[in-house]
Motif scaffolding. Sequence first.
Motif, short mmCIF file in Angstrom:
data_model
loop_
_atom_site.label_atom_id
_atom_site.label_comp_id
_atom_site.label_asym_id
_atom_site.label_seq_id
_atom_site.Cartn_x
_atom_site.Cartn_y
_atom_site.Cartn_z
N ILE A 200 0.85 -1.20 0.00
CA ILE A 200 0.00 0.00 0.00
C ILE A 200 0.89 1.25 0.00
CG2 ILE A 200 -1.68 1.34 1.39
CD1 ILE A 200 -3.01 -1.11 0.17
N LYS A 201 1.94 1.21 0.82
CA LYS A 201 2.85 2.35 0.89
C LYS A 201 3.50 2.60 -0.47
CE LYS A 201 6.78 4.01 3.54
NZ LYS A 201 7.91 3.59 4.37
N GLN A 202 3.93 1.53 -1.11
CA GLN A 202 4.57 1.67 -2.42
C GLN A 202 3.61 2.20 -3.48
OE1 GLN A 202 6.22 -2.16 -3.30
NE2 GLN A 202 7.77 -2.04 -1.70
N VAL A 203 2.36 1.76 -3.40
CA VAL A 203 1.38 2.26 -4.39
C VAL A 203 1.15 3.74 -4.15
CG1 VAL A 203 -1.00 2.07 -5.23
CG2 VAL A 203 0.23 0.00 -4.57
N ARG A 204 1.00 4.10 -2.89
CA ARG A 204 0.71 5.51 -2.58
C ARG A 204 1.88 6.43 -2.92
NH1 ARG A 204 -2.71 4.70 3.07
NH2 ARG A 204 -4.70 4.30 2.01
N SER A 205 3.11 5.93 -2.78
CA SER A 205 4.27 6.78 -3.06
C SER A 205 4.64 6.76 -4.53
CB SER A 205 5.46 6.31 -2.23
OG SER A 205 5.88 5.04 -2.73
N GLY A 206 4.00 5.90 -5.31
CA GLY A 206 4.31 5.81 -6.74
C GLY A 206 5.49 4.89 -7.02
N LYS A 207 6.03 4.25 -5.98
CA LYS A 207 7.14 3.32 -6.19
C LYS A 207 6.66 2.06 -6.92
CE LYS A 207 10.91 1.33 -3.59
NZ LYS A 207 11.24 0.82 -2.28
N LEU A 208 5.44 1.69 -6.63
CA LEU A 208 4.83 0.57 -7.37
C LEU A 208 3.74 1.16 -8.26
CD1 LEU A 208 4.43 -2.48 -7.88
CD2 LEU A 208 2.88 -2.52 -5.92
N LEU A 209 3.99 1.13 -9.55
CA LEU A 209 3.03 1.72 -10.49
C LEU A 209 2.03 0.67 -10.93
CD1 LEU A 209 5.26 4.02 -12.71
CD2 LEU A 209 3.51 4.71 -11.05
N LEU A 210 0.77 0.91 -10.64
CA LEU A 210 -0.27 -0.07 -11.00
C LEU A 210 -1.34 0.60 -11.83
CD1 LEU A 210 -1.07 -1.92 -7.63
CD2 LEU A 210 0.38 -2.71 -9.49
N ASP A 211 -1.96 -0.17 -12.69
CA ASP A 211 -3.16 0.30 -13.37
C ASP A 211 -4.15 0.73 -12.27
OD1 ASP A 211 -5.79 0.31 -14.40
OD2 ASP A 211 -5.20 -1.00 -16.04
N GLU A 212 -4.73 1.93 -12.43
CA GLU A 212 -5.56 2.46 -11.34
C GLU A 212 -6.81 1.65 -11.08
OE1 GLU A 212 -6.43 6.39 -12.76
OE2 GLU A 212 -8.08 5.66 -14.00
N LYS A 213 -7.14 0.76 -12.03
CA LYS A 213 -8.35 -0.06 -11.83
C LYS A 213 -8.07 -1.34 -11.04
CE LYS A 213 -11.12 1.31 -15.81
NZ LYS A 213 -10.29 1.50 -17.01
N LEU A 214 -6.81 -1.68 -10.88
CA LEU A 214 -6.51 -2.91 -10.13
C LEU A 214 -6.92 -2.74 -8.66
CD1 LEU A 214 -3.04 -4.00 -11.56
CD2 LEU A 214 -5.25 -5.12 -11.88
N PRO A 215 -7.47 -3.79 -8.05
CA PRO A 215 -7.95 -3.65 -6.67
C PRO A 215 -6.93 -3.07 -5.70
CG PRO A 215 -8.75 -5.70 -7.60
CD PRO A 215 -7.84 -5.10 -8.64
N ALA A 216 -5.65 -3.42 -5.82
CA ALA A 216 -4.66 -2.86 -4.86
C ALA A 216 -4.61 -1.34 -4.99
CB ALA A 216 -3.28 -3.46 -5.11
N ALA A 217 -4.72 -0.83 -6.23
CA ALA A 217 -4.68 0.63 -6.43
C ALA A 217 -5.98 1.26 -5.95
CB ALA A 217 -4.45 0.93 -7.91
N VAL A 218 -7.10 0.60 -6.24
CA VAL A 218 -8.39 1.16 -5.81
C VAL A 218 -8.44 1.28 -4.29
CG1 VAL A 218 -10.90 0.78 -5.76
CG2 VAL A 218 -9.61 0.30 -7.86
N ILE A 219 -7.99 0.23 -3.60
CA ILE A 219 -8.04 0.25 -2.13
C ILE A 219 -7.06 1.28 -1.57
CG2 ILE A 219 -7.57 -1.13 -0.05
CD1 ILE A 219 -8.89 -3.51 -1.50
N ALA A 220 -5.87 1.36 -2.17
CA ALA A 220 -4.88 2.35 -1.69
C ALA A 220 -5.42 3.77 -1.85
CB ALA A 220 -3.57 2.18 -2.46
N ASN A 221 -6.23 3.99 -2.88
CA ASN A 221 -6.72 5.34 -3.15
C ASN A 221 -8.15 5.59 -2.67
OD1 ASN A 221 -4.36 6.15 -4.46
ND2 ASN A 221 -4.97 4.99 -6.29
N TYR A 222 -8.73 4.60 -2.01
CA TYR A 222 -10.13 4.70 -1.57
C TYR A 222 -10.27 5.72 -0.43
CZ TYR A 222 -14.35 3.25 0.97
OH TYR A 222 -15.54 3.23 1.64
N ARG A 223 -11.31 6.53 -0.53
CA ARG A 223 -11.60 7.48 0.57
C ARG A 223 -12.85 7.02 1.29
NH1 ARG A 223 -8.70 12.43 0.00
NH2 ARG A 223 -7.51 12.39 -1.93
N ASP A 224 -12.79 7.06 2.60
CA ASP A 224 -13.87 6.58 3.46
C ASP A 224 -15.00 7.62 3.55
OD1 ASP A 224 -14.82 4.52 4.90
OD2 ASP A 224 -13.13 4.45 6.29
N VAL A 225 -16.04 7.34 4.34
CA VAL A 225 -17.15 8.30 4.48
C VAL A 225 -16.68 9.67 4.93
CG1 VAL A 225 -19.35 7.09 4.77
CG2 VAL A 225 -17.69 7.03 6.62
N ASN A 226 -15.57 9.70 5.69
CA ASN A 226 -15.06 11.00 6.17
C ASN A 226 -14.19 11.70 5.13
OD1 ASN A 226 -12.83 9.42 6.17
ND2 ASN A 226 -12.66 9.25 8.40
#
Length: 434
Positions: A200-226
């Motif tokens: 998750i840290k690598q996805v968020r920092s851009g160290k691991l580049l993933l297609d934004e539709k892949l679940p790992a990217a979606v979850i890393a970028n997901y915003r909660d109700v708040n």
Amino acid sequence: MNATLNIPRDKSLDSSLDLLREGYTFIQNRSEALDSDIFQVRFLGMKVICLHGPEAARLFYDPEKFMRLGAMPKRVQKTLTGENAIQTLDNEAHHRRKEMFMSFMTPGNIHRLMAYISQEWQQAGKKWETQDHVMLFKEAQNVFCRAACAWVGVPLPEDQVRERARNLGWLVDAFGALGPKHWRGKQARRQSEKWIGKIIKQVRSGKLLLDEKLPAAVIANYRDVNGKFLDRKMAAIELLNLIRPIVAIAWYVTFSALALHQYPMTRQKLRNKEENYEELFVQEVRRFYPFAPFLGARVRSDFTWQGYPFRKGTLVLQDVYGTHHDARIWERPDAFYPDRFREWEGSRFDFMPQGGGDYSNGHRCAGEWITIEAMKVSLNYLMQGITYQVPAQDLYFSLAKMPTLPKSGFVINRVKTAAEFTSPITTNGCPFHH
Ligand code: HEM
């Protein structure tokens, strides 16, 4: 005020030990003995209401009456699901999180996962040809772990596969355990969350580049109700809530192999390509064999059902395994008979191996179609991708152990792969996105 009835009680002062002794059959045993779909027990001094059967399940899945906050014991959260994950959420917070999980279940996404699974079975089968014997359960865990990681976008070096898959299996193996198995599950969770937290840290920092539709990217970028990102641990827990249950399909694949072995007529029917038989077989595996024993929720506020009082905060357990083995619903419930599903009308409350009720409003499993399709792909591989023998071994599985599995893990030998095999992949049964 209307008079209320007394909820029938189990005569035991405390039923904790009986639950450990009886496991999957605990609720049904008492429901039959008391001749009631509702009864009350005490676990370590706490009053718990147990429900059995479809009518009760309809009540249990009413989100107005029940909530999940505080329902799942911490010991299960610290092993199986992770703490404070989607399984424990209610209302809007649950709704939003569930929407994210359901967004992964498109036919295209399911197809992509099935292609990985099919490919992994074929790779595994080639290796088995050179092996003296193969434990199907372990191999299935490795297959599903590789496929799940590829599917969500988590890189998995070959030299880590066994350890990761084993840890994910131990998370599941701990859900009904005390002592060493529980501790092993807790340690496996710490290691798994650490591993996925780094991703998750690598996805968020851009160290691991993933297609934004892949679940790992979606979850890393997901915003909660708040409106905030999930903290790293929570994001890791929810990503594991995709990978771990895919690995858990290994339990069902092992039971599928057991059914093929113990009920050879079903093998014949599959070979004859009887209409829709694969689907019927998979459904019967999910009904007949034990996996989820029961589900828990807490009463939101006082109400009365069929004259019985439910008090705010009471823990309520809905029987899953026993409901699947109730002779009032299933003719000869203890027979393995896939054809019974030809007549089945698809109630959301009599057959609930992965939860009942609604997907979006309730807690019913987000991965039900994935599971069904993955079981079909795997069944196909066992039927057409390879030939094998089943040597003498201990195939007994205990209903007291939760989760349970044939003791040997289902060993096969003399494996030969078929010269030509392509697994037909379907994404039927995914009504959510149709
Ligand atoms: C071995 C196969 C599986 C079994 C037996 C299983 C069983 C279950 C059960 C019993 C529930 C809880 C239902 C409830 O509380 O009412 C559940 C929830 C869930 N399952 Fe599965 N599951 C399986 C596979 C999967 C797969 C493949 C995925 C995703 C890839 C998945 C994701 C989830 C999620 C995210 C939830 C939480 C839903 C919520 O709280 O709203 N499961 N599953």
